[in-house]
Design a protein around this motif. Structure first.
Motif, mmCIF file in Angstrom:
data_model
loop_
_atom_site.group_PDB
_atom_site.id
_atom_site.type_symbol
_atom_site.label_atom_id
_atom_site.label_comp_id
_atom_site.label_asym_id
_atom_site.label_seq_id
_atom_site.Cartn_x
_atom_site.Cartn_y
_atom_site.Cartn_z
ATOM 1 N N VAL A 39 38.551 70.653 -61.567
ATOM 2 C CA VAL A 39 38.260 70.466 -62.620
ATOM 3 C C VAL A 39 38.933 69.215 -63.074
ATOM 4 O O VAL A 39 38.451 68.244 -63.718
ATOM 5 N N LEU A 40 40.160 69.451 -62.901
ATOM 6 C CA LEU A 40 41.036 67.973 -63.494
ATOM 7 C C LEU A 40 40.770 66.739 -62.703
ATOM 8 O O LEU A 40 40.585 65.777 -63.403
ATOM 9 N N PHE A 41 40.879 66.885 -61.463
ATOM 10 C CA PHE A 41 40.490 65.572 -60.545
ATOM 11 C C PHE A 41 39.061 65.232 -60.691
ATOM 12 O O PHE A 41 38.768 64.000 -60.805
ATOM 13 N N GLY A 42 38.126 66.246 -60.814
ATOM 14 C CA GLY A 42 36.865 65.680 -60.864
ATOM 15 C C GLY A 42 35.999 65.673 -62.058
ATOM 16 O O GLY A 42 35.287 64.723 -62.284
ATOM 17 N N TYR A 43 36.688 66.147 -63.214
ATOM 18 C CA TYR A 43 36.413 65.772 -64.541
ATOM 19 C C TYR A 43 37.007 65.136 -65.619
ATOM 20 O O TYR A 43 36.510 64.140 -66.093
ATOM 21 N N ALA A 44 38.208 65.452 -65.718
ATOM 22 C CA ALA A 44 39.106 65.167 -66.349
ATOM 23 C C ALA A 44 39.644 63.637 -66.206
ATOM 24 O O ALA A 44 39.905 62.908 -67.138
ATOM 25 N N ILE A 45 40.020 63.290 -64.774
ATOM 26 C CA ILE A 45 40.758 62.139 -64.586
ATOM 27 C C ILE A 45 39.744 61.121 -64.197
ATOM 28 O O ILE A 45 38.821 61.224 -63.388
ATOM 29 N N ASN A 46 39.984 60.069 -64.809
ATOM 30 C CA ASN A 46 38.906 58.863 -64.670
ATOM 31 C C ASN A 46 39.593 57.511 -64.737
ATOM 32 O O ASN A 46 40.183 57.248 -65.886
ATOM 33 N N LEU A 47 39.832 56.788 -63.567
ATOM 34 C CA LEU A 47 40.474 55.423 -63.750
ATOM 35 C C LEU A 47 39.464 54.345 -64.070
ATOM 36 O O LEU A 47 40.244 53.450 -64.280
ATOM 37 N N ASN A 48 38.416 54.565 -64.420
ATOM 38 C CA ASN A 48 37.638 53.547 -64.864
ATOM 39 C C ASN A 48 37.439 53.719 -66.510
ATOM 40 O O ASN A 48 36.662 54.260 -67.148
ATOM 41 N N LEU A 49 38.656 52.887 -66.977
ATOM 42 C CA LEU A 49 38.731 53.110 -68.548
ATOM 43 C C LEU A 49 37.533 52.752 -69.529
ATOM 44 O O LEU A 49 36.762 51.481 -69.074
ATOM 45 N N ARG A 50 37.091 53.347 -70.498
ATOM 46 C CA ARG A 50 36.342 52.900 -71.322
ATOM 47 C C ARG A 50 36.731 53.291 -72.585
ATOM 48 O O ARG A 50 37.530 54.106 -72.890
ATOM 49 N N GLY A 51 36.232 52.588 -73.740
ATOM 50 C CA GLY A 51 36.662 53.059 -75.312
ATOM 51 C C GLY A 51 37.930 52.748 -75.699
ATOM 52 O O GLY A 51 38.444 53.588 -76.334
ATOM 53 N N LEU A 52 38.628 51.748 -75.102
ATOM 54 C CA LEU A 52 40.035 51.373 -75.523
ATOM 55 C C LEU A 52 40.169 51.285 -77.007
ATOM 56 O O LEU A 52 39.311 50.357 -77.468
ATOM 57 N N SER A 53 41.084 51.699 -77.665
ATOM 58 C CA SER A 53 41.215 51.439 -79.050
ATOM 59 C C SER A 53 41.279 50.078 -79.367
ATOM 60 O O SER A 53 42.379 49.594 -78.854
ATOM 61 N N THR A 54 40.569 49.413 -80.265
ATOM 62 C CA THR A 54 40.831 47.916 -80.300
ATOM 63 C C THR A 54 40.751 47.569 -81.752
ATOM 64 O O THR A 54 40.054 48.018 -82.614
ATOM 65 N N GLY A 55 41.820 46.416 -82.047
ATOM 66 C CA GLY A 55 41.772 45.960 -83.196
ATOM 67 C C GLY A 55 41.015 44.568 -83.240
ATOM 68 O O GLY A 55 41.341 43.799 -82.373
ATOM 69 N N ILE A 56 40.170 44.433 -84.260
ATOM 70 C CA ILE A 56 39.745 42.957 -84.290
ATOM 71 C C ILE A 56 39.991 42.091 -85.524
ATOM 72 O O ILE A 56 40.060 42.657 -86.505
ATOM 73 N N ALA A 57 40.459 41.109 -85.160
ATOM 74 C CA ALA A 57 40.668 39.890 -86.155
ATOM 75 C C ALA A 57 39.813 38.683 -85.932
ATOM 76 O O ALA A 57 40.149 37.860 -85.358
ATOM 77 N N ASP A 58 38.701 38.678 -86.963
ATOM 78 C CA ASP A 58 37.647 37.717 -86.625
ATOM 79 C C ASP A 58 37.834 36.969 -87.838
ATOM 80 O O ASP A 58 37.229 36.982 -88.971
ATOM 81 N N GLN A 59 38.759 35.785 -87.520
ATOM 82 C CA GLN A 59 38.933 34.822 -88.512
ATOM 83 C C GLN A 59 37.821 33.734 -88.817
ATOM 84 O O GLN A 59 37.858 33.344 -89.919
ATOM 85 N N ALA A 60 37.022 33.663 -87.865
ATOM 86 C CA ALA A 60 36.045 32.765 -87.875
ATOM 87 C C ALA A 60 34.611 33.476 -88.803
ATOM 88 O O ALA A 60 34.362 32.691 -89.714
ATOM 89 N N ASN A 61 34.632 34.544 -88.555
ATOM 90 C CA ASN A 61 33.508 35.338 -89.317
ATOM 91 C C ASN A 61 32.101 34.699 -89.359
ATOM 92 O O ASN A 61 31.576 34.539 -90.508
ATOM 93 N N THR A 62 31.857 34.201 -88.248
ATOM 94 C CA THR A 62 30.448 33.475 -88.246
ATOM 95 C C THR A 62 29.490 34.306 -87.271
ATOM 96 O O THR A 62 29.805 35.095 -86.802
ATOM 97 N N ASP B 108 48.336 45.840 -74.892
ATOM 98 C CA ASP B 108 49.482 46.585 -74.450
ATOM 99 C C ASP B 108 50.090 46.683 -73.060
ATOM 100 O O ASP B 108 49.242 47.653 -72.307
ATOM 101 N N GLY B 109 50.632 45.771 -72.608
ATOM 102 C CA GLY B 109 50.776 45.738 -71.005
ATOM 103 C C GLY B 109 51.593 46.754 -70.618
ATOM 104 O O GLY B 109 51.879 46.688 -69.173
ATOM 105 N N SER B 110 52.365 47.446 -71.302
ATOM 106 C CA SER B 110 53.330 48.698 -70.915
ATOM 107 C C SER B 110 52.614 49.571 -70.030
ATOM 108 O O SER B 110 52.763 50.281 -68.974
ATOM 109 N N ASP B 111 51.122 49.797 -70.253
ATOM 110 C CA ASP B 111 50.359 50.557 -69.135
ATOM 111 C C ASP B 111 49.420 49.558 -68.376
ATOM 112 O O ASP B 111 48.629 48.965 -68.724
ATOM 113 N N THR B 112 49.809 49.426 -67.112
ATOM 114 C CA THR B 112 49.180 48.468 -66.138
ATOM 115 C C THR B 112 47.661 48.693 -65.903
ATOM 116 O O THR B 112 47.011 47.720 -65.713
ATOM 117 N N VAL B 113 47.193 50.018 -65.881
ATOM 118 C CA VAL B 113 45.884 50.332 -65.844
ATOM 119 C C VAL B 113 44.961 49.880 -66.918
ATOM 120 O O VAL B 113 43.760 49.167 -67.027
#
Length: 372
Positions: A36-59, A122-127
């Motif tokens: 279950v852990l290796f087949g379902y929970a573990i995924n090296l193809n990352l998606r949905g990284l928490s991200t902050g947006i600073a759109d200073q142009a706002n166009t 955040d490069g502390s996590d190379t993945v």
């Protein structure tokens, strides 16, 4: 060689195995857990990284570009900022993994073919760093422009190379920088739970429980007294790992050394109290070691030490939040690699304190100064 006697021994072992519920659970539970852990929970193809947006142009063009980035599935906007400095602060506190900065002169940069967008990671996590690099490899991020202006061909798009990725805290992408701080938590989890997991059981097996019953010690005094010596051992292990990490692998310690040890103390007591609870349940030292394995395997796989936390399904992430190692990894990597203070990571501090209180209360409630 008598087949009858041989069959009798085999039958005896099977009956004994059937009566041992812990061993029976390991026979079935370990293959199921790993599958279950290796087949379902573990995924090296990352998606949905928490991200902050600073759109200073706002166009219209900048907003379309951000939407194209989000459409890749690699990032999920969770924070809106007004300046890059705010994103850097949130990166340092571990609130986001990626920051996207669109400068005020975005349209001019795009038209001139210069760097138009900066992605801070955040490069502390190379993945996580490798996953964020995908954003810079977008073949073309479409963005509408003012059609009244005479533009050269392709000026209405952000071409490949106009999105730059800047990695903080581990620009060299050395895996040791990310692994060594996490090893503190892994080693403390393995040793502290095991040491106290056999503590009460060992007293029973060696006949020392009779002496403890005859003393005026309360249950709380006995349990806390069992924990404190191992806490000192845990701090020694922490010191050894830190010294070797700095000496052999040049791991930087950007935060306060006091905060590092305070975070280690939080994990030590969380694991020790969990080990005490196991010792009140186990009937032998072997059973205590078996139960410790059931705790250690999910901890090392789901905490984010070996595999990225962001790649796990949401349900598994909720389960991982109940593991002390998950919160300690956020603390130790935030302090050591990003220079965050312990109090800036107060959510994980409270989680470890609550876990310790619950485990200690349960262990004291289960322990009885009796031989039966």
């Amino acid at each position: 060689m008598s087949l009858r006697r041989l069959f009798a021994i085999v039958q005896k072992e099977l009956r004994q195995m059937r009566r041992d519920r812990i061993t029976l659970a390991m026979i079935v539970g370990i293959p199921v857990m790993q599958l279950v852990l290796f087949g379902y929970a573990i995924n090296l193809n990352l998606r949905g990284l928490s991200t902050g947006i600073a759109d200073q142009a706002n166009t219209a063009g900048s907003r379309a570009l951000v939407m194209d980035m989000v459409a890749t599935g690699v990032i999920t906007p969770t924070v809106s900022a007004t300046a890059p400095q705010e994103l850097m602060e949130r990166l340092r506190r571990g609130e986001i993994s990626v920051g996207v900065v669109v400068p005020p002169d975005f349209e001019r940069r795009r038209f001139e073919g210069r760097e138009a967008v900066q992605v801070m990671v955040d490069g502390s996590d190379t993945v996580v760093q490798s996953a964020a690099v995908q954003l810079a490899q977008l073949p073309l991020a479409t963005a509408p422009v003012d059609n009244t202006r005479p533009l050269r061909e392709g000026a209405g798009q952000v071409a490949r190379g106009q999105i730059s990725v800047v990695a903080f805290y581990n620009p060299e992408r050395r895996s040791a920088v990310n692994i060594v701080p996490g090893l503190i938590g892994v080693i403390l989890t393995m040793t502290m739970v095991l040491f106290t997991g056999v503590a009460i059981v060992r007293e029973r097996e060696r006949g020392n429980m009779e002496l403890l019953i005859a003393t005026p010690l309360s249950r709380s005094e006995l349990m806390i007294g069992k924990v404190l010596p191992y806490a000192a051992i845990g701090l020694i292990q922490t010191s050894v790992i830190l010294v070797l990490g700095v000496w052999l692998f040049q791991v930087p310690i950007r935060g306060s050394l006091l905060d590092v040890y305070l975070a280690a103390v939080l994990l030590i007591f969380a694991n020790l109290t969990l080990g005490l609870l196991i010792s009140t349940k186990a009937r032998s030292q072997f059973q205590a070691m078996q139960m410790t394995f059931f705790v250690f395997l999910p901890s090392i796989l789901l905490s984010g030490f070996m595999f990225p936390f962001a790649g796990m399904p949401r349900v598994v992430q909720w389960l991982a939040e109940a593991l002390p190692l998950t919160h300690f990894l956020r603390l130790i990597r935030g302090i050591v690699l990003r220079g965050a203070s312990l109090w800036e990571l107060w959510h994980d501090v409270l989680a470890l304190l609550a876990f310790t209180a619950v485990m200690m209360t349960a262990a004291i409630a289960r322990f009885r100064k009796r031989l039966d």
